[in-house]
Write a protein that holds these residues in place. Structure first.
Motif, short mmCIF file in Angstrom:
data_model
loop_
_atom_site.label_atom_id
_atom_site.label_comp_id
_atom_site.label_asym_id
_atom_site.label_seq_id
_atom_site.Cartn_x
_atom_site.Cartn_y
_atom_site.Cartn_z
N ARG A 46 -3.96 56.49 -38.95
CA ARG A 46 -5.41 56.30 -39.09
C ARG A 46 -6.16 56.86 -37.89
O ARG A 46 -7.20 57.48 -38.02
N ASN A 47 -5.62 56.58 -36.71
CA ASN A 47 -6.32 56.98 -35.49
C ASN A 47 -5.28 57.10 -34.38
O ASN A 47 -4.57 56.14 -34.10
N THR A 48 -5.23 58.24 -33.75
CA THR A 48 -4.24 58.47 -32.69
C THR A 48 -4.43 57.49 -31.54
O THR A 48 -3.46 57.07 -30.90
N ASN A 49 -5.66 57.08 -31.27
CA ASN A 49 -5.91 56.12 -30.19
C ASN A 49 -5.26 54.76 -30.47
O ASN A 49 -4.93 54.04 -29.53
N ASP A 50 -5.08 54.41 -31.75
CA ASP A 50 -4.37 53.17 -32.08
C ASP A 50 -2.96 53.21 -31.51
O ASP A 50 -2.45 52.20 -31.01
N PHE A 51 -2.33 54.37 -31.56
CA PHE A 51 -0.97 54.53 -31.04
C PHE A 51 -0.92 54.20 -29.55
O PHE A 51 -0.03 53.47 -29.10
N LYS A 100 -12.14 44.95 -33.82
CA LYS A 100 -12.96 46.05 -33.30
C LYS A 100 -13.49 46.91 -34.43
O LYS A 100 -14.63 47.37 -34.39
N THR A 101 -12.68 47.13 -35.46
CA THR A 101 -13.10 47.93 -36.61
C THR A 101 -14.25 47.27 -37.35
O THR A 101 -15.19 47.93 -37.79
N LYS A 102 -14.19 45.95 -37.49
CA LYS A 102 -15.25 45.22 -38.20
C LYS A 102 -16.56 45.26 -37.42
O LYS A 102 -17.64 45.28 -38.01
N ILE A 103 -16.48 45.24 -36.09
CA ILE A 103 -17.68 45.24 -35.26
C ILE A 103 -18.37 46.61 -35.32
O ILE A 103 -19.58 46.69 -35.40
#
Length: 194
Positions: free
Chosen positions: A87-92, A190-193
């Motif tokens: 979904r997002n490289t930063n999640d890694f 964080k995604t919900k915000i």
């Protein structure tokens, strides 16, 4: 459409480079350790409740005891690590660091005295916990589908959090898994915000 495909291609290339770089570090450290230090770099692993053992939180994920250990961790790291960054490289990055710290601190606090814990499996169990619980926290179709896929493909990993074998760091697995669940909750919030 062409721009979107180029963007996807660029992101995929970046993900492959990240996974390849970390995997290369695993293997270079392993080969150097075996070739020049006869496996003695394990002294930089996590040593429970010893102040010097805290350095292992940083070093332990890059140290492996034998060929089977590094080979099995490499395969799981590549598959689960890539699924974390889908979904997002930063999640890694977030999940990797968060679970390494959770796994390392948990192991340092409750591990057997006079033991040394090494290997990337604490982080791998963090990925497992993150991917398994992400669907629950996000409640999106894609996240739920990934959680179900992980449960079906890697569900047997759950037994690794139990103290079944003395030479396996179940503590690292357990606290890595817990760290992954917490990381999923934090990132979902964080995604919900936003």
């Amino acid at each position: 459409m062409k721009k979107k495909l180029q963007s996807i291609g660029k992101e995929l290339k970046e993900q492959i480079q990240i996974l390849a770089a970390v995997t290369l570090i695993f293997w270079v450290v392993f080969i150097i350790d075996r070739s020049f230090w006869n496996g003695n770099l394990s002294q930089f692993g996590i040593m429970p409740r010893r102040l010097i053992g805290l350095r292992g939180i940083l070093f332990a994920p890059f140290l492996h005891g034998n060929f089977y250990h590094i080979a099995s961790n490499t395969a799981s790291f590549l598959v689960l690590g890539w699924m974390v960054m889908l979904r997002n490289t930063n999640d890694f990055y977030f999940v990797s660091v968060f679970t390494a710290i959770a796994s390392g601190l948990g192991t340092w606090l409750v591990g057997s005295p006079y033991s040394v814990h090494i290997g990337a499996s604490g982080v791998i169990f963090g990925y497992f916990g993150y991917l398994l619980s992400r669907g629950y926290f996000e409640k999106s179709f894609v996240a739920i589908a990934i959680s179900i896929t992980i449960a079906m493909s890697y569900g047997s990993l759950i037994w690794g959090i139990l103290p079944t074998r003395s030479y396996i760091s179940w503590e690292g697995h357990l606290f890595g898994f817990i760290g992954g669940v917490l990381a999923a909750r934090i990132l979902a919030a964080k995604t919900k915000i936003s």
